[in-house]
Enzyme design. Sequence first.
Site, mmCIF file in Angstrom:
data_model
loop_
_atom_site.group_PDB
_atom_site.id
_atom_site.type_symbol
_atom_site.label_atom_id
_atom_site.label_comp_id
_atom_site.label_asym_id
_atom_site.label_seq_id
_atom_site.Cartn_x
_atom_site.Cartn_y
_atom_site.Cartn_z
ATOM 1 C CB CYS A 28 -0.908 -0.006 1.231
ATOM 2 S SG CYS A 28 -1.889 1.499 1.411
ATOM 3 C CB CYS A 81 -4.136 2.994 5.952
ATOM 4 S SG CYS A 81 -3.953 2.875 4.153
ATOM 5 C CB CYS A 92 -9.115 -4.046 -11.530
ATOM 6 S SG CYS A 92 -8.818 -2.890 -12.854
ATOM 7 C CB CYS A 139 -4.987 -0.557 2.479
ATOM 8 S SG CYS A 139 -3.724 -1.003 3.697
ATOM 9 C CB CYS A 167 -0.259 2.352 5.687
ATOM 10 S SG CYS A 167 -0.976 0.781 5.154
#
Length: 131
Positions: free
Chosen positions: A49, A100, A120, A97, A52
């Site tokens: 991510c 976060c 995607c 995510c 984070c």
Amino acid sequence: MKKYSIEKSEEDWKAELSEEQYRILRKKGTEAPHTGKYNMHFEDGKYYCAGCGNKLFESEAKFKSNCGWPSFDKALEGSIEYKKDTTFGMIRTEILCANCGGHIGHVFNDGPTETGERFCVNSASINFDNH
């Protein structure tokens, strides 16, 4: 509203992310197809991510989908939160995510591998590391 392990003010997110990352991760934007740096990227490594650093995908799960965005057939267990998305007159499954709450993209049930899934993903929502 759900609590995440990493929570920051909008001002902090804006200060830490690029304008494009903020638009996608925090405002649920989408990058234009075929423009993301990881669309045709197939090195061995891991994808995290961009907000984070939470590990989301292994390179072995990435495949060439020709849809215009990086595509994976599975996420790492516990790394993604799934949310029904009814924007733009469609019914889709948004992927966030789990650490976060950043918008990563959407998952579809039209993948060509044995999982049948196509995650995607917006390139701006992820970072890559080959170590």
